[in-house]
Design an enzyme around this catalytic site. Sequence first.
Site, PDB file in Angstrom:
ATOM      1  N   ASP A 125       0.626  -1.233  -0.122  1.00 23.43           N
ATOM      2  CA  ASP A 125       0.151   0.107  -0.064  1.00 23.43           C
ATOM      3  C   ASP A 125       0.903   1.386  -0.020  1.00 23.43           C
ATOM      4  O   ASP A 125       0.204   2.211   0.081  1.00 23.43           O
ATOM      5  CB  ASP A 125      -0.989  -0.006   1.073  1.00 23.43           C
ATOM      6  N   ASP A 153     -10.255  -6.059  11.297  1.00 25.04           N
ATOM      7  CA  ASP A 153     -10.200  -7.090  11.574  1.00 25.04           C
ATOM      8  C   ASP A 153     -11.432  -7.796  12.527  1.00 25.04           C
ATOM      9  O   ASP A 153     -12.244  -8.375  12.339  1.00 25.04           O
ATOM     10  CB  ASP A 153      -9.012  -7.672  12.419  1.00 25.04           C
TER      11      ASP A 153
END
Length: 725
Positions: free
Chosen positions: A140, A440
């Site tokens: 990223d 998450d």
Amino acid sequence: MEPERKRSTALHTCHPCRRTIPYRIYAVIHTCGIISLMYNHAHSLATADTTLTTSLLLISDVVLAFMWATTTCLRFNPVHRTEYPNKYVAKPKEGFPKLDVFICTADPYKEPPMMVVNTALSVMAYDYPSDKISVYVSDDGGSSLTLFALMEAAKFSEHWLPFCKKNNVQDRSPEVYFSSKSQYWNDEAENIKTMYEDMKKRVEHVVNSGNVDTHHLTKSDQFYDVFDLWTNNNFTRHDHPTIIKVLQNNETETMPNLIYVSREKSRATPHHFKAGALNTLLRISSVMTNAPVILTLDCDMFSNNPRTPLHALCYLSDPKINSTLGFVQFPQKFHGINKNDTYASELRRSFVINMVGFDGLMGPTYVGTGCFFSRRAFYGPPTNLILPEVDELGPNWIADNSIKDQDVLALAHNVAGCNYERNSNWGSKIGFRYGSLVEDYYTGYSLHCEGWRSVFCSPKKIAFYGDSPKCLIDVVSQQKRWTIGLLEVAFSRFSPITYGIRSTGLLTGIGYCQYAFWAFWSIPLVIYGFLPQFALLYGVSVFPKSSDPWFWLYIFLFLGAYGQDLVDFVLEGGTCHGWWNDQRMWLIRGFSSFPFGFIEFTLKTLNLSTHGFNLTSKVNNDDKQSKRYEQEIFDFGPSSTMFFPITTVAIINLLAFVCGACGIFVWGEGLVLELMLVSFAVVNSLPIYMAMLLRDDDGKLPKNVCTLAGSLACFVIVSGFFVLK
């Protein structure tokens, strides 16, 4: 004979914990104690003059009771599981499903490329059919340094993977293997080590120089020209086109796929941090390989057990449960942790104890790494398949074309575009969920709400090892970010206390509240961190006297809660010293990570601040800091406002302890409970006092923090007079 035959073919078994019944009995007793305490507070409010102090204690104890309830829900049915991977190995090669591995990185200076390389190589070398494995690395940061490192890794893998499988090497991370004395050491290993050290020098030289020059490459390099992209002045980590490069492929059926991905970025388009990167990998992998099983890994979380996929498949391939089994979560473990885990970096309560409790309900939470997913789980509830906008992105798509096919690569580039998700279900009903910095927790929670179940898999040989912070400021800063993300879920329309209880059931929903409302621990900590101290300083009692029966109720509830926590900690593999450090870190977080996280969340909610994703650095080149860590000496790091509250509280508690110790002979039994609580706080604050007064190293508390905290302590003490008087 029939039951025995079935047992012999089972791939896994489940064993209820023996402590379940005693815990349930104690829960009833403790609940009665809490109800009695609430009655005492209510009676005091109705009859006593000290309305303010009683109200504060009531608020504090209500929060403590709620948090205790969230823990107790996870003690109702804890289970342990055992897998039998040897039985799965007996299957023919066709019985092994394809496996896609997602590894995420974002900054080559906070997450060194050689760390990413070792993680990738460790999973590429699994004891698993190589042609069934595809490793996707999401960069990223759009860094040429990471791409160069992975190109080098692809070349080295042609030697490393055959060596591991030929010699049955257990440490499949080259860095770990070559830094340890192995029984497999021979001339071949020496040659492989030389190759690895040469690769490491080339990669680190490129990282130190900051760019990839042509002299680092040869004309024969497959992607010699791709590095021209980084010479474009318009190319930045926040604004660049999609880059997808197949660095290794399994066309020969002897090597796994290795694919580098850097999704398109634009400052004008939200990218949703790690969740966005994972959804991009989910789409790209659907187009290229579409494996039914997906493993997500942090870039620092290398594989320690080459048979880990087999353990996961013991559950994912079981026809009795796989129709509703969304994911298999492995425990998050860290290498390099000192003897007693000074900063409680292992988070044993969150990553092990609570997982065992959740496993007896709907299953453990997703912790962002070390998790095997069923691809189908990302496309709606078990009973309602939600199809994406194109067939190639669905879980049932058969990806039988070469991953180097131009049409395949063209579609992969298209679905990695920064505007691709606009007006789609990605991030809401499909894929990893958006809306929280802790993608998450939010994703695992959402899957459970949809009806998916999960399993906690903890084999004797640890599956994955990662890196942990070695400095206190890194620890509390990381958990401040978690606090912000958890509060985003807690105060959304999908809050566990409302939506979660309706969707997952009472016990699971309240269990999820333990994480979502982490920040609320600060309320009782602040009240109990100041109110009894003011009482000692001004000689005013806020708790019952030792001759009062209510005194023993406080003692029972305190010792009962802490004692049960200690038993949990030790039974799940911890030590008493480790437990002490763990509970001390909870107190430190309660005066740093939690309140500061709550403040930033509030500012963000009011549009007064925009909090980004602050990546935790995985680099630790400070030998002095490492030495302090091994000696279990607190390293506070650079000056930070997050240390003001905890230092202020430590100073006030010390003054109150001295005052209380001198005044006990005057007050007699009047302030015994206050003095006991302050003494407990002082013992927990010993590392802070040492860092303030007795140390002269770089890890001590900065002088400006001590000075300002001292001034703030004086102000708070004076203010306390008006609270009590």
